[in-house]
Design an enzyme around this catalytic site. Structure first.
Site, PDB file in Angstrom:
ATOM      1  N   LYS A  38       0.825  -1.203   0.000  1.00  0.00           N
ATOM      2  CA  LYS A  38       0.000   0.000   0.000  1.00  0.00           C
ATOM      3  C   LYS A  38       0.869   1.268   0.000  1.00  0.00           C
ATOM      4  O   LYS A  38       2.095   1.189   0.213  1.00  0.00           O
ATOM      5  CB  LYS A  38      -0.930  -0.042   1.220  1.00  0.00           C
ATOM      6  CG  LYS A  38      -1.932  -1.213   1.192  1.00  0.00           C
ATOM      7  CD  LYS A  38      -2.799  -1.201   2.451  1.00  0.00           C
ATOM      8  CE  LYS A  38      -3.822  -2.319   2.461  1.00  0.00           C
ATOM      9  NZ  LYS A  38      -4.666  -2.285   3.699  1.00  0.00           N
TER      10      LYS A  38
ATOM     11  N   PHE B  19     -14.953   3.599   7.948  1.00  0.00           N
ATOM     12  CA  PHE B  19     -13.581   3.825   7.488  1.00  0.00           C
ATOM     13  C   PHE B  19     -13.446   3.804   5.961  1.00  0.00           C
ATOM     14  O   PHE B  19     -12.350   3.998   5.429  1.00  0.00           O
ATOM     15  CB  PHE B  19     -12.636   2.788   8.110  1.00  0.00           C
ATOM     16  CG  PHE B  19     -13.010   1.345   7.803  1.00  0.00           C
ATOM     17  CD1 PHE B  19     -12.585   0.720   6.642  1.00  0.00           C
ATOM     18  CD2 PHE B  19     -13.777   0.623   8.703  1.00  0.00           C
ATOM     19  CE1 PHE B  19     -12.928  -0.594   6.359  1.00  0.00           C
ATOM     20  CE2 PHE B  19     -14.138  -0.700   8.429  1.00  0.00           C
ATOM     21  CZ  PHE B  19     -13.715  -1.306   7.258  1.00  0.00           C
TER      22      PHE B  19
ATOM     23  N   ARG C  97      -1.703 -14.621   3.856  1.00  0.00           N
ATOM     24  CA  ARG C  97      -2.375 -13.935   4.968  1.00  0.00           C
ATOM     25  C   ARG C  97      -1.601 -14.161   6.272  1.00  0.00           C
ATOM     26  O   ARG C  97      -1.523 -13.265   7.119  1.00  0.00           O
ATOM     27  CB  ARG C  97      -3.816 -14.434   5.126  1.00  0.00           C
ATOM     28  CG  ARG C  97      -4.726 -14.100   3.972  1.00  0.00           C
ATOM     29  CD  ARG C  97      -5.328 -12.719   4.047  1.00  0.00           C
ATOM     30  NE  ARG C  97      -6.295 -12.547   5.101  1.00  0.00           N
ATOM     31  CZ  ARG C  97      -7.059 -11.464   5.239  1.00  0.00           C
ATOM     32  NH1 ARG C  97      -6.953 -10.465   4.356  1.00  0.00           N
ATOM     33  NH2 ARG C  97      -7.904 -11.349   6.218  1.00  0.00           N
TER      34      ARG C  97
ATOM     35  N   THR D  72      -5.295  -7.895  10.651  1.00  0.00           N
ATOM     36  CA  THR D  72      -5.649  -6.612  10.029  1.00  0.00           C
ATOM     37  C   THR D  72      -5.144  -5.409  10.825  1.00  0.00           C
ATOM     38  O   THR D  72      -4.609  -4.463  10.256  1.00  0.00           O
ATOM     39  CB  THR D  72      -7.188  -6.520   9.870  1.00  0.00           C
ATOM     40  OG1 THR D  72      -7.625  -7.629   9.084  1.00  0.00           O
ATOM     41  CG2 THR D  72      -7.602  -5.223   9.206  1.00  0.00           C
TER      42      THR D  72
ATOM     43  N   ARG E 161       2.766  -7.020   9.278  1.00  0.00           N
ATOM     44  CA  ARG E 161       2.096  -5.959  10.043  1.00  0.00           C
ATOM     45  C   ARG E 161       2.576  -5.921  11.491  1.00  0.00           C
ATOM     46  O   ARG E 161       2.699  -4.838  12.084  1.00  0.00           O
ATOM     47  CB  ARG E 161       0.578  -6.151   9.973  1.00  0.00           C
ATOM     48  CG  ARG E 161      -0.004  -5.815   8.597  1.00  0.00           C
ATOM     49  CD  ARG E 161      -1.429  -6.311   8.487  1.00  0.00           C
ATOM     50  NE  ARG E 161      -2.105  -5.899   7.259  1.00  0.00           N
ATOM     51  CZ  ARG E 161      -3.262  -6.415   6.843  1.00  0.00           C
ATOM     52  NH1 ARG E 161      -3.863  -7.356   7.549  1.00  0.00           N
ATOM     53  NH2 ARG E 161      -3.808  -5.989   5.722  1.00  0.00           N
TER      54      ARG E 161
ATOM     55  N   ASN F 212      -1.606  -0.135   7.423  1.00  0.00           N
ATOM     56  CA  ASN F 212      -1.132  -1.503   7.673  1.00  0.00           C
ATOM     57  C   ASN F 212      -0.327  -2.123   6.536  1.00  0.00           C
ATOM     58  O   ASN F 212      -0.199  -3.339   6.417  1.00  0.00           O
ATOM     59  CB  ASN F 212      -2.286  -2.401   8.147  1.00  0.00           C
ATOM     60  CG  ASN F 212      -3.377  -2.573   7.106  1.00  0.00           C
ATOM     61  OD1 ASN F 212      -3.250  -2.081   5.984  1.00  0.00           O
ATOM     62  ND2 ASN F 212      -4.432  -3.285   7.465  1.00  0.00           N
TER      63      ASN F 212
ATOM     64  N   GLU G  56      -9.890  -9.730  -7.424  1.00  0.00           N
ATOM     65  CA  GLU G  56      -8.931  -8.647  -7.232  1.00  0.00           C
ATOM     66  C   GLU G  56      -7.837  -8.649  -8.307  1.00  0.00           C
ATOM     67  O   GLU G  56      -7.436  -7.583  -8.801  1.00  0.00           O
ATOM     68  CB  GLU G  56      -8.315  -8.755  -5.835  1.00  0.00           C
ATOM     69  CG  GLU G  56      -9.354  -8.480  -4.741  1.00  0.00           C
ATOM     70  CD  GLU G  56      -8.896  -8.858  -3.334  1.00  0.00           C
ATOM     71  OE1 GLU G  56      -9.668  -8.619  -2.394  1.00  0.00           O
ATOM     72  OE2 GLU G  56      -7.786  -9.401  -3.172  1.00  0.00           O
TER      73      GLU G  56
HETATM   74  P1  DAT Z   1      -7.603  -7.071   5.584  1.00  0.00           P
HETATM   75  O1  DAT Z   1      -6.823  -5.982   4.908  1.00  0.00           O
HETATM   76  O2  DAT Z   1      -6.818  -7.703   6.700  1.00  0.00           O
HETATM   77  O3  DAT Z   1      -8.190  -8.081   4.628  1.00  0.00           O
HETATM   78  P2  DAT Z   1     -10.304  -6.003   5.790  1.00  0.00           P
HETATM   79  O4  DAT Z   1     -10.561  -6.591   4.447  1.00  0.00           O
HETATM   80  O5  DAT Z   1     -11.263  -6.337   6.881  1.00  0.00           O
HETATM   81  O6  DAT Z   1      -8.840  -6.364   6.315  1.00  0.00           O
HETATM   82  O7  DAT Z   1     -10.260  -4.410   5.678  1.00  0.00           O
HETATM   83  C1  DAT Z   1      -9.592  -3.794   4.580  1.00  0.00           C
HETATM   84  C2  DAT Z   1      -8.779  -2.652   5.106  1.00  0.00           C
HETATM   85  O8  DAT Z   1      -9.634  -1.674   5.674  1.00  0.00           O
HETATM   86  C3  DAT Z   1      -7.812  -3.037   6.220  1.00  0.00           C
HETATM   87  O9  DAT Z   1      -6.582  -3.493   5.739  1.00  0.00           O
HETATM   88  C4  DAT Z   1      -7.681  -1.751   6.976  1.00  0.00           C
HETATM   89  C5  DAT Z   1      -9.031  -1.093   6.813  1.00  0.00           C
HETATM   90  N1  DAT Z   1      -9.887  -1.365   7.967  1.00  0.00           N
HETATM   91  C6  DAT Z   1     -10.548  -2.509   8.256  1.00  0.00           C
HETATM   92  N2  DAT Z   1     -11.239  -2.418   9.388  1.00  0.00           N
HETATM   93  C7  DAT Z   1     -11.022  -1.161   9.844  1.00  0.00           C
HETATM   94  C8  DAT Z   1     -11.463  -0.418  10.985  1.00  0.00           C
HETATM   95  N3  DAT Z   1     -12.262  -0.967  11.894  1.00  0.00           N
HETATM   96  N4  DAT Z   1     -11.008   0.852  11.128  1.00  0.00           N
HETATM   97  C9  DAT Z   1     -10.196   1.421  10.209  1.00  0.00           C
HETATM   98  N5  DAT Z   1      -9.748   0.770   9.115  1.00  0.00           N
HETATM   99  C10 DAT Z   1     -10.150  -0.487   8.931  1.00  0.00           C
HETATM  100 MG    MG Z   2      -9.659  -7.889   3.217  1.00  0.00          MG
END
Ligand code: DAT
Ligand code: MG
Length: 152
Positions: free
Chosen positions: A12, A60, A88, A94, A105, A115, A129
């Site tokens: 990212k 978010f 993963r 996350t 992370r 992250n 994706e």
């Molecule tokens: P991951 O990236 O581990 O697959 P995700 O798909 O649940 O996690 O969420 C995508 C992204 O969104 C994650 O990398 C960071 C952000 N994110 C997720 N939950 C969040 C929250 N509660 N507050 C702020 N950012 C969040």
């Molecule tokens: Mg995700």
């Protein structure tokens, strides 16, 4: 029997800005996942909205779209047995604040909104994706001569 899979990974904007591209790629390479696609790109708002469509409406979401479009991203496709869950594992939880040490992370980040890396959460998500970021012709099937030293 483990299934041969592809997974979509992205370093990212924070990872790119912080000079962590090499560090991130290195961790996947060393684990034994095979690189089959990679490019640096500026993610458009449309791509970001499609990629993160599952999070639309969450508090978010807007911040996530503006973060992922704020600087270049390194898009990567990895291949290997159980590549999706293995990647993963390498990435970690996350929220970096609770990610295990030894994960990307857990070692390199402290906040959920910064992250460093994305990894697909299922083979179906990976297909979706990869199609957002890559043409079929940009994915390279190649024979890794070290394969038999990594997987039986
Ligand atoms: P991951 O990236 O581990 O697959 P995700 O798909 O649940 O996690 O969420 C995508 C992204 O969104 C994650 O990398 C960071 C952000 N994110 C997720 N939950 C969040 C929250 N509660 N507050 C702020 N950012 C969040
Ligand atoms: Mg995700």
């Amino acid at each position: 029997m483990a299934e041969l899979q592809r997974t979509f990974i992205a370093v990212k904007p924070d990872g790119v800005q912080r000079g962590l591209i090499g560090e991130v790629i290195s961790r996947f390479e060393r684990r034994g996942l095979k690189l089959v696609g990679m490019k640096l790109l500026q993610v458009t708002k449309e791509m970001a909205q499609t990629h993160y469509g599952e999070h639309k409406g969450k508090p978010f979401y807007e911040g996530l779209v503006s973060y992922i479009t704020s600087a270049p991203v390194l898009a990567i496709v990895l291949e290997g047995k159980d590549a999706v869950s293995l990647a993963r594992q390498v990435i970690g939880a996350t929220n970096p604040a609770s990610a295990a040490p030894g994960t990307i992370r857990g070692d390199l980040a402290i906040e959920i909104g910064r992250n460093i890396v994305h990894g697909s959460d299922s083979p179906e998500s990976a297909k979706r994706e990869i199609a957002i970021f890559f043409q079929d012709s940009e994915i390279i099937s190649w024979n890794r001569t070290a394969e038999s030293w990594i997987a039986e």
